[in-house]
Design an enzyme around this catalytic site. Structure first.
Site, short mmCIF file in Angstrom:
data_model
loop_
_atom_site.label_atom_id
_atom_site.label_comp_id
_atom_site.label_asym_id
_atom_site.label_seq_id
_atom_site.Cartn_x
_atom_site.Cartn_y
_atom_site.Cartn_z
N GLU A 1 16.72 3.78 52.40
CA GLU A 1 16.10 2.47 52.15
C GLU A 1 16.54 1.42 53.16
OE1 GLU A 1 15.76 1.05 48.21
OE2 GLU A 1 15.39 3.03 47.39
N TYR B 1 19.47 -4.50 47.01
CA TYR B 1 20.20 -3.22 47.07
C TYR B 1 20.22 -2.68 48.49
CZ TYR B 1 20.78 1.85 47.06
OH TYR B 1 21.16 3.13 47.38
N LYS C 1 23.33 -2.09 51.15
CA LYS C 1 23.68 -0.80 51.74
C LYS C 1 23.63 -0.88 53.28
CE LYS C 1 24.54 2.62 49.99
NZ LYS C 1 25.83 3.21 49.50
P1 NAD Z 1 25.16 5.82 40.39
O1 NAD Z 1 24.81 4.40 40.08
O2 NAD Z 1 24.74 6.90 39.48
O3 NAD Z 1 26.75 5.95 40.56
C1 NAD Z 1 27.51 5.03 41.28
C2 NAD Z 1 28.95 5.12 40.82
O4 NAD Z 1 29.72 4.17 41.57
C3 NAD Z 1 29.14 4.79 39.33
O5 NAD Z 1 29.94 5.77 38.72
C4 NAD Z 1 29.82 3.44 39.35
O6 NAD Z 1 30.70 3.24 38.23
C5 NAD Z 1 30.58 3.50 40.67
N1 NAD Z 1 30.87 2.16 41.21
C6 NAD Z 1 29.99 1.17 41.45
N2 NAD Z 1 30.62 0.07 41.91
C7 NAD Z 1 31.95 0.41 41.97
C8 NAD Z 1 33.11 -0.30 42.35
N3 NAD Z 1 33.07 -1.60 42.71
N4 NAD Z 1 34.30 0.34 42.30
C9 NAD Z 1 34.37 1.63 41.87
N5 NAD Z 1 33.31 2.34 41.47
C10 NAD Z 1 32.10 1.73 41.52
O7 NAD Z 1 24.62 6.05 41.87
P2 NAD Z 1 24.21 7.40 42.61
O8 NAD Z 1 22.75 7.58 42.48
O9 NAD Z 1 25.15 8.47 42.21
O10 NAD Z 1 24.49 6.97 44.13
C11 NAD Z 1 25.74 7.26 44.75
C12 NAD Z 1 25.68 6.81 46.20
O11 NAD Z 1 24.61 7.50 46.87
C13 NAD Z 1 25.37 5.32 46.37
O12 NAD Z 1 26.15 4.84 47.44
C14 NAD Z 1 23.89 5.28 46.71
O13 NAD Z 1 23.59 4.16 47.51
C15 NAD Z 1 23.74 6.57 47.50
N6 NAD Z 1 22.40 7.17 47.48
C16 NAD Z 1 21.76 7.40 46.29
C17 NAD Z 1 20.52 8.02 46.30
C18 NAD Z 1 19.77 8.32 45.02
O14 NAD Z 1 18.61 8.72 45.07
N7 NAD Z 1 20.38 8.17 43.85
C19 NAD Z 1 19.93 8.40 47.52
C20 NAD Z 1 20.62 8.13 48.72
C21 NAD Z 1 21.86 7.53 48.67
O1 DAU Z 2 15.53 6.39 48.73
C1 DAU Z 2 16.83 6.48 48.22
C2 DAU Z 2 16.99 5.56 47.04
O2 DAU Z 2 16.25 6.15 45.97
C3 DAU Z 2 18.44 5.33 46.63
O3 DAU Z 2 19.11 4.69 47.66
C4 DAU Z 2 18.52 4.50 45.34
O4 DAU Z 2 19.87 4.37 44.92
C5 DAU Z 2 17.72 5.20 44.28
O5 DAU Z 2 17.70 4.42 43.09
C6 DAU Z 2 16.29 5.44 44.76
O6 DAU Z 2 15.57 4.18 44.88
P1 DAU Z 2 14.04 4.03 44.43
O7 DAU Z 2 13.77 2.60 44.18
O8 DAU Z 2 13.13 4.75 45.36
O9 DAU Z 2 14.10 4.87 43.05
P2 DAU Z 2 13.50 4.60 41.60
O10 DAU Z 2 13.73 5.84 40.80
O11 DAU Z 2 13.96 3.31 41.01
O12 DAU Z 2 11.94 4.47 41.89
C7 DAU Z 2 11.22 5.51 42.54
C8 DAU Z 2 9.78 5.06 42.70
O13 DAU Z 2 9.18 4.96 41.39
C9 DAU Z 2 9.64 3.67 43.30
O14 DAU Z 2 8.47 3.64 44.11
C10 DAU Z 2 9.47 2.75 42.11
C11 DAU Z 2 8.72 3.64 41.12
N1 DAU Z 2 9.00 3.37 39.69
C12 DAU Z 2 10.28 3.32 39.27
C13 DAU Z 2 10.57 3.09 37.93
C14 DAU Z 2 12.01 3.01 37.45
C15 DAU Z 2 7.94 3.25 38.80
O15 DAU Z 2 6.75 3.33 39.19
N2 DAU Z 2 8.22 3.03 37.48
C16 DAU Z 2 9.50 2.93 37.01
O16 DAU Z 2 9.67 2.69 35.78
#
Ligand code: NAD
Ligand code: DAU
Length: 351
Positions: free
Chosen positions: A129, A152, A156
């Site tokens: 993102e 967000y 990042k």
């Molecule tokens: P998540 O929200 O499920 O988990 C994040 C964790 O970080 C939680 O356990 C939270 O308690 C901890 N945390 C947050 N702030 C903190 C702080 N100040 N000190 C200590 N712990 C803290 O998120 P996720 O989906 O597991 O994402 C993990 C990492 O991967 C993030 O950096 C996110 O940007 C990155 N990422 C996520 C996705 C995705 O699709 N979920 C994709 C690409 C990158």
């Molecule tokens: O691309 C990586 C990112 O993917 C990570 O860095 C983020 O931490 C992770 O949350 C995710 O972000 P998105 O915003 O893409 O994910 P989300 O699941 O919130 O939404 C995915 C897509 O679905 C987005 O286009 C928004 C849409 N959406 C989401 C929700 C929660 C809906 O249409 N309805 C919904 O209720």
């Protein structure tokens, strides 16, 4: 080797630890997490008895706590997952994102730089993102310009810049991965895939932002975790690697596939689940499309995703259906309040 994992009680961090702690008894893993709303120590019950795994509660915004932890534990490697991660929450309330994602990363970098021992690598887990939105063509490569849209993604992007600046200025040994959308077990059900799975199983509205035409590139969480481990083993210091599933889908396509799998597993009519799809107010600044070119990681580190979107999604749906106790444990009053606020003003286009 001692590996300090931040945010290891969240979605990706706990999948990473569950995968790697049993596989690498020769390494010590220390998980530090503030235990925020998206975290759950039950995610780690499979490894909590392992002698090479330890947990300590710590908020990265607590600078003294972070410095003490570094001095006490003297980690060789940091794998930095901890962040506030939900785009919609960042739009409603950005403060915690600035604190955890920027100030938290800064505190960790400073502890690493000033440590009395010499740690060998800071691996920063980041997102696609940071590159902003694509039009209908093209894919993100490692030197695509940064153009974040949400609080967000801006937080990042700022954290990525801090890591690279600490590399250039202080010689901090780092690697960065920027990954596309993950899905799989233990994902907090505010994100698209787990929210749709649970709503479909409960026959309540499936809220799609706008017309559901936004595109994301989906990657099964274990494939992301393997990519990070591969970068730790083979990635060059100072380098960035994009990670993606080569699996672009419109949101509506994802939701249709979820309806089909849920219906199949529960012996229901998929069409009646698709009828639950409801167009709701779009996300402000909603990025149209993300797509990742992961050629560098594939070429330099021989990584490939193993899971197809269909097989990964089916595993994920099964996991949510098989784990009602986990689902119930994360659906606290605060979670219900979030859903009520987030979807309160929504309007249906299907009635
Ligand atoms: P998540 O929200 O499920 O988990 C994040 C964790 O970080 C939680 O356990 C939270 O308690 C901890 N945390 C947050 N702030 C903190 C702080 N100040 N000190 C200590 N712990 C803290 O998120 P996720 O989906 O597991 O994402 C993990 C990492 O991967 C993030 O950096 C996110 O940007 C990155 N990422 C996520 C996705 C995705 O699709 N979920 C994709 C690409 C990158
Ligand atoms: O691309 C990586 C990112 O993917 C990570 O860095 C983020 O931490 C992770 O949350 C995710 O972000 P998105 O915003 O893409 O994910 P989300 O699941 O919130 O939404 C995915 C897509 O679905 C987005 O286009 C928004 C849409 N959406 C989401 C929700 C929660 C809906 O249409 N309805 C919904 O209720």
């Amino acid at each position: 080797m001692k590996i300090l994992v931040t945010g290891g009680a969240g979605f990706i961090g706990s999948n990473f630890l569950n995968l790697l702690v049993p596989r690498h008894p020769e390494h010590q893993f220390l998980n530090i997490d503030k235990l925020g709303y998206a975290s759950n120590l039950h995610n780690l019950s499979a490894i909590e008895g392992c002698s090479n795994y330890h947990f300590a509660r710590l908020d990265l915004t607590d600078v003294d706590g972070v410095n003490d932890c570094f001095e006490r534990e003297a980690p060789d490697v940091v794998v930095h997952f901890a962040a506030e991660s939900h785009v919609d929450r960042s739009i409603k309330s950005p403060t915690g994102f600035i604190q955890s994602n920027i100030v938290g990363t800064f505190n960790l970098l400073e502890a690493f730089r000033n440590a009395s021992h010499t740690p060998s690598r800071f691996h920063h887990v980041s997102t696609d993102e940071v590159y902003g939105s694509l039009g209908p063509e093209g894919r993100f490569v490692e030197d695509s310009p940064y153009d974040p849209s949400s609080p967000y993604s801006a937080s990042k992007a700022a954290s990525d810049h801090l890591v690279r600046a600490w590399g250039r200025t202080y010689g901090l040994p780092f690697t960065i991965t920027n990954c596309s959308n993950n899905y799989g077990p233990f994902q907090f059900p505010e994100k698209l895939i787990p929210l749709m799975i649970l709503n479909a199983t409960e026959h309540v509205a499936l809220p799609v932002y706008g017309q559901g035409l936004n595109v994301r590139d989906w990657l099964y969480v274990d494939d992301h975790c393997e990519a990070i481990w591969t970068v730790l083993e083979k990635g060059q210091l100072g380098e960035t690697y994009n990670v993606g599933g080569d699996s672009e889908k419109k949101n509506l396509e994802v939701i249709h596939e979820i309806c089909d799998i849920v219906a199949d597993l529960r012996g229901e009519d998929p069409e009646s689940l698709r009828q639950l799809i409801t167009s709701v107010t779009d996300r402000p600044g909603h990025d149209l499309r993300y797509a990742i070119d992961a050629t560098k990681l594939e070429r330099d580190c021989a990584w490939r995703p193993r899971e197809s979107f269909h097989s990964g999604l089916e595993k994920t749906v099964r996991w949510y259906l098989d784990n009602p106790a986990w689902v119930e444990s994360v659906r606290t009053g605060a979670y219900r309040d979030w859903l009520a606020t987030q979807y309160a003003t929504d309007r249906s286009t299907h009635d």
